[in-house]
Design a protein around this motif. Structure first.
Motif, PDB file in Angstrom:
ATOM      1  N   THR A 179       0.844  -1.193   0.000  1.00 13.31           N
ATOM      2  CA  THR A 179       0.000   0.000   0.000  1.00 13.31           C
ATOM      3  C   THR A 179       0.878   1.240   0.000  1.00 13.31           C
ATOM      4  OG1 THR A 179      -0.160   0.198   2.404  1.00 13.31           O
ATOM      5  CG2 THR A 179      -1.790  -1.205   1.317  1.00 13.31           C
ATOM      6  N   ALA A 183       0.383   5.615   0.678  1.00 12.45           N
ATOM      7  CA  ALA A 183      -0.502   6.732   1.018  1.00 12.45           C
ATOM      8  C   ALA A 183       0.343   7.919   1.473  1.00 12.45           C
ATOM      9  CB  ALA A 183      -1.469   6.326   2.124  1.00 12.45           C
ATOM     10  N   GLU A 219      -0.218  11.452   3.627  1.00 12.62           N
ATOM     11  CA  GLU A 219      -1.120  12.178   4.514  1.00 12.62           C
ATOM     12  C   GLU A 219      -2.517  11.547   4.544  1.00 12.62           C
ATOM     13  OE1 GLU A 219      -0.890  16.303   3.323  1.00 12.62           O
ATOM     14  OE2 GLU A 219       1.095  16.522   4.234  1.00 12.62           O
ATOM     15  N   GLY A 220      -2.545  10.215   4.606  1.00 11.01           N
ATOM     16  CA  GLY A 220      -3.792   9.476   4.729  1.00 11.01           C
ATOM     17  C   GLY A 220      -4.542   9.225   3.439  1.00 11.01           C
ATOM     18  N   GLU A 221      -4.077   9.785   2.324  1.00 11.22           N
ATOM     19  CA  GLU A 221      -4.742   9.598   1.031  1.00 11.22           C
ATOM     20  C   GLU A 221      -3.946   8.608   0.180  1.00 11.22           C
ATOM     21  OE1 GLU A 221      -7.695  10.853  -0.021  1.00 11.22           O
ATOM     22  OE2 GLU A 221      -7.885  11.607   2.040  1.00 11.22           O
ATOM     23  N   PRO A 222      -4.626   7.633  -0.455  1.00 10.42           N
ATOM     24  CA  PRO A 222      -3.915   6.674  -1.310  1.00 10.42           C
ATOM     25  C   PRO A 222      -3.201   7.383  -2.457  1.00 10.42           C
ATOM     26  CG  PRO A 222      -6.225   6.069  -1.063  1.00 10.42           C
ATOM     27  CD  PRO A 222      -6.058   7.406  -0.441  1.00 10.42           C
ATOM     28  N   ILE A 223      -2.034   6.879  -2.810  1.00  7.31           N
ATOM     29  CA  ILE A 223      -1.319   7.413  -3.962  1.00  7.31           C
ATOM     30  C   ILE A 223      -0.989   6.286  -4.921  1.00  7.31           C
ATOM     31  CG2 ILE A 223      -0.349   9.403  -2.752  1.00  7.31           C
ATOM     32  CD1 ILE A 223       2.299   7.863  -2.511  1.00  7.31           C
ATOM     33  N   ASP A 249      -6.743   3.166  -5.446  1.00  2.00           N
ATOM     34  CA  ASP A 249      -6.878   2.839  -4.019  1.00  2.00           C
ATOM     35  C   ASP A 249      -5.520   2.695  -3.327  1.00  2.00           C
ATOM     36  OD1 ASP A 249      -6.066   0.421  -5.109  1.00  2.00           O
ATOM     37  OD2 ASP A 249      -7.615  -0.767  -4.116  1.00  2.00           O
ATOM     38  N   GLY A 250      -4.406   2.802  -4.098  1.00  2.00           N
ATOM     39  CA  GLY A 250      -3.076   2.754  -3.514  1.00  2.00           C
ATOM     40  C   GLY A 250      -2.685   1.412  -2.945  1.00  2.00           C
ATOM     41  N   HIS A 278       4.628   5.269   3.388  1.00  2.00           N
ATOM     42  CA  HIS A 278       4.062   6.582   3.702  1.00  2.00           C
ATOM     43  C   HIS A 278       5.164   7.626   3.507  1.00  2.00           C
ATOM     44  CE1 HIS A 278       0.442   4.814   5.405  1.00  2.00           C
ATOM     45  NE2 HIS A 278       1.224   3.944   6.013  1.00  2.00           N
ATOM     46  N   ARG A 286       6.124  15.630  -0.171  1.00  2.00           N
ATOM     47  CA  ARG A 286       5.895  15.639  -1.610  1.00  2.00           C
ATOM     48  C   ARG A 286       7.069  16.380  -2.252  1.00  2.00           C
ATOM     49  NH1 ARG A 286       0.152  16.554  -3.484  1.00  2.00           N
ATOM     50  NH2 ARG A 286       0.307  15.079  -5.174  1.00  2.00           N
TER      51      ARG A 286
END
Length: 185
Positions: free
Chosen positions: A105, A107, A109-113, A133-134, A174, A178
């Motif tokens: 997985t 992500a 900052e909590g958002e899937p990348i 959905d990462g 994680h 950026r």
């Protein structure tokens, strides 16, 4: 009574001339040597492999014997061998690795990348692009793995993990910042 003749039929088995011996070598596609594999004769553990992954079993009774090899990360292996009295025998057991599930997985900052993921370990895998959905689920042989992530906006990440056949593993990347986009002329 004491004065009567009693007839008894007795069948005597011939005594074994000498016990048999069996050399067992254990290997797998993952490793040249398999340490700590259990060697069983007729269902009873008689030895464990060490760094050389070979074991010499001596004093075995002649006849057909079921030889099993069990290792934590491997499918059980079994073969029946017919041991001759006084004979020296050899056997090679090639263990197949059990597989496990590894979920990768990513992500920020909590958002899937979306990131490109490649697994490096027992065998290579082709790079997989994580979706919106990462995440991606891999079925891989049990053992040590490196999970390499790359994403243009986030750089490169490397996670190390152990895949075990009895439990699922998640490698979660994680990135902490950026990266600024770069322009080229």
């Amino acid at each position: 009574d004491r004065d009567s003749l009693h007839v008894a039929h007795v069948v005597l088995r011939p005594a074994s001339l000498a016990p048999a011996s069996l050399s067992v070598r254990v290997s797998s596609p993952m490793e040249v040597y398999v340490e700590d594999a259990r060697i069983l004769v007729d269902g009873v553990e008689v030895a464990r492999t060490s760094s050389g992954s070979a074991v010499l079993l001596e004093g075995l009774a002649a006849g057909p014997r079921q030889i099993s090899i069990e290792g934590e990360l491997y499918e059980p292996w079994t073969k029946t061998v017919d041991l001759e009295e006084g004979g020296s025998h050899s056997l090679a057991g090639d263990l197949k690795p059990r597989s496990g599930l590894l979920e990768a997985t990513a992500a920020f900052e909590g958002e899937p990348i979306s990131a490109l993921v490649r697994l490096v370990g027992v065998r290579g895998t082709r790079p997989i692009l994580l979706g919106a959905d990462g995440r991606h689920l891999f079925r891989v042989p049990a053992g040590s793995w490196e999970v390499v992530y790359s994403a243009e906006a986030y750089g490169i990440g490397l996670l190390k993990t152990q895949v075990h056949p009895e439990r699922d593993v998640t490698a979660a990347w994680h990135p902490t910042r950026r990266r600024a986009p770069t322009a080229s002329l």
